[in-house]
Every structure is written in C-alpha cells, then in structure tokens.
Design an enzyme around this catalytic site. Structure first.
Site, PDB file in Angstrom:
ATOM      1  N   TYR A  44       0.860  -1.187   0.000  1.00  0.00           N
ATOM      2  CA  TYR A  44       0.000   0.000   0.000  1.00  0.00           C
ATOM      3  C   TYR A  44       0.888   1.225   0.000  1.00  0.00           C
ATOM      4  O   TYR A  44       1.533   1.542   1.006  1.00  0.00           O
ATOM      5  CB  TYR A  44      -0.900  -0.061   1.243  1.00  0.00           C
ATOM      6  CG  TYR A  44      -1.926   1.039   1.388  1.00  0.00           C
ATOM      7  CD1 TYR A  44      -2.148   1.988   0.406  1.00  0.00           C
ATOM      8  CD2 TYR A  44      -2.693   1.107   2.546  1.00  0.00           C
ATOM      9  CE1 TYR A  44      -3.100   2.989   0.565  1.00  0.00           C
ATOM     10  CE2 TYR A  44      -3.653   2.095   2.718  1.00  0.00           C
ATOM     11  CZ  TYR A  44      -3.845   3.036   1.727  1.00  0.00           C
ATOM     12  OH  TYR A  44      -4.786   4.021   1.889  1.00  0.00           O
TER      13      TYR A  44
ATOM     14  N   LYS B 277      -1.482  -1.308  -4.038  1.00  0.00           N
ATOM     15  CA  LYS B 277      -2.441  -0.208  -4.115  1.00  0.00           C
ATOM     16  C   LYS B 277      -1.654   1.092  -4.081  1.00  0.00           C
ATOM     17  O   LYS B 277      -0.873   1.325  -3.145  1.00  0.00           O
ATOM     18  CB  LYS B 277      -3.423  -0.250  -2.945  1.00  0.00           C
ATOM     19  CG  LYS B 277      -4.358   0.970  -2.922  1.00  0.00           C
ATOM     20  CD  LYS B 277      -5.114   1.111  -1.618  1.00  0.00           C
ATOM     21  CE  LYS B 277      -5.928   2.411  -1.634  1.00  0.00           C
ATOM     22  NZ  LYS B 277      -6.613   2.662  -0.350  1.00  0.00           N
TER      23      LYS B 277
END
Length: 300
Positions: free
Chosen positions: A135, A164
């Site tokens: 992330y 992400k």
C-alpha cells in the site's frame, strides 16, 4: 494465489455513539457493497480508521467483516505499522480472524531510505503464507514505495500479489504499471480522480473510499475502463468526481461516514479523537450525499 481485480473498497468501520464497533452496521454495509458488485473488502485502511482503533477493535472489525462477507468476496486486512514486529503481530491477528490477505504500508514515523522500506516489507511478507498487498500512501507514511522497491520486494517475497497506489502521482503510477507487468502483480488505483484513466491504461482495479457511498458507479467505471469504453469512462468518472464532493465541507473521513449514514447504513461517527463535522458542514455533506445517490441511480 489471490487474484485481485475490480473494485475493492477501503471500507469504513461503522462505530456506535459510544465508540464501539457496530457489528450490525458492518453487515448492512457489506451487503450494500457486495450487492453492488465489489470484488473484495479492504478493512482497517485509512477509510477504515485502522490507526485510530484499539487492537481489540481491529480484531473485532476483521472478524465482523469476514463473517458478514460469508465467503462472497475476500476480506483484506490493513496491518500498517511503524515496525516489523508490530506489523507481524497485526498480521497474525488478522490471519486468525479470517482475513484472506493483508495490506502492508511502508514504515512510518521514523525516516527511512529505500533499502529500509524494502527490508520492512520483505520481512513482513516473509512472516506469513497469506497473500500480501503493498500500500503506497506517501501522505501518511512519508515514504514512497517506488517501482524499484516493488521489484526488490516481489523478487524476494513471491506472496506479494498486488500494490495499491494512493500517491495521486500519475507519472509514478505509470512507472508502477510497467514494473508490475514485468513482475506479474496487480496494480490497484487508490486515487478516485485517476480511476478511469488508470483502468484504460491497464490497472487491474481500484480501491476508492467513495465506493462506500456509490459502489455501483465505481464498479461500472472499472468495468468500462477494462472494456476500453472511453466515453462511458468519462461519464462515470465525472459522476464519481461529483460524489467526492462529500469530502470537501470538513474533515474528509467525517464527511465520508456522514454521507454513508445518509443511506441508513451506519452512524456518522468517526473514532474518538478524530475531527467531526460542525452543523454547517454536516448539512453540506448531506446535500452532496443525496445528490450522489441520485446520480448513481441515473448512471447505473
């Protein structure tokens, strides 16, 4: 390994007025999202207030979403922590609670160079058999997961399946896409304004907080992008951008939760200690939320 694609909302954590996890609301929210076509649920991210919850609340949240999902979609659990040991403890709790994957950030608070960021992520991935999603959220961690770091981590940790990217940096995202293609991992766009563009460029999916409010628009946008339907993408991206007006009157997370409350899915309360909306801002959010819900009905 887990194949991540489509819309995986970073779900809010419904809380009661007493600042406890609202399990009944979690079930309502989960059904709302799954019925709209999401392909996964990311719990305890920024929208899920993971860093603001106690360890017991985080465990309860993962368990509640796993139970509510009933195997229909995978539940990904955020384990963003400033040290390897704390992250590993968090992932062990998430795994025991039934998470299908964990989501790890770069370390935060202390300053880190690229080598230390890579080492942090490699050690976390090496501590679990679960799939791991990286992330990249530099505004929160103050460290960037670069394409070079992604490459280093994936080569040493084959259970890393996706990243992400919430940097909002289009040039950096394109570099991430290119690196990920060579590595065989999925790239998920976390910046709402870039979803349509990202899908047309080859992203696997999106992780937009606004999908808590208008999941059908987000899902339709991602599908249109995968299909290369540029005109449809433009129309749906505009609808999603309008829904994001709920972020603007006050603190963004309070606005998002208040907007979702307009659907009757939860209370508007952020975790204790986080900013709340004043009455004027709450009124503006309510108006924007009603417009976004009506917009969704027109487009989907």
């Amino acid at each position: 390994m887990l194949h991540l694609h489509g819309v995986i909302p970073p779900v809010i954590t419904p809380l009661t007025p007493e600042d406890e996890v609202d399990v009944e609301a979690i079930h309502r929210l989960t059904d709302h999202l799954v019925d709209a076509g999401v392909t996964g649920l990311f719990v305890l991210g920024s929208s899920g207030e993971g860093p603001a919850l106690t360890p017991a609340q985080r465990e309860e949240t993962v368990r509640a979403f796993v139970k509510a999902a009933r195997g229909r979609v995978p539940v990904l659990a955020g384990i963003g922590e400033p040290s390897v040991r704390r992250a590993v403890e968090a992932l062990e709790v998430a795994a025991a609670a039934g998470a299908a994957a964990v989501v790890a950030t770069a370390p935060y608070y202390f300053l880190h160079d690229d080598r230390h960021v890579a080492d942090h992520l490699v050690h976390i991935a090496g501590a679990t058999d679960l799939p791991v999603v990286l992330y990249n959220i530099p505004p929160a961690t103050h460290s960037v997961i670069t394409p070079s770091i992604l490459t280093t981590v994936v080569r040493q940790a084959p259970n890393v399946v996706a990243i992400k990217d919430s940097s909002g940096d289009w040039d950096a995202f394109q570099g991430m896409l290119e690196a990920a293609r060579q590595l065989g991992v999925a790239v998920l766009q976390g910046a709402e304004a870039l979803i349509g563009r990202s899908m047309l460029a080859g992203a696997a999916g999106a992780v937009p907080g606004i999908a808590n409010l208008t999941p059908a628009v987000a899902c339709a946008l991602v599908r249109a992008g995968k299909d290369g339907a540029a005109e449809t993408v433009d129309a749906l991206q505009a609808a999603l951008d309008r829904a994001c007006e709920v972020y603007r009157p006050g603190y963004w997370l309070a606005g998002l939760k208040a907007a979702v409350a307009q659907r009757g899915l939860c209370t508007p309360h952020p975790a204790r200690g986080l900013p709340r909306l004043d009455p004027a801002a709450a009124a503006l959010v309510a108006t924007a939320a009603v417009a976004a819900i009506a917009d969704e009905e027109r487009h989907v």
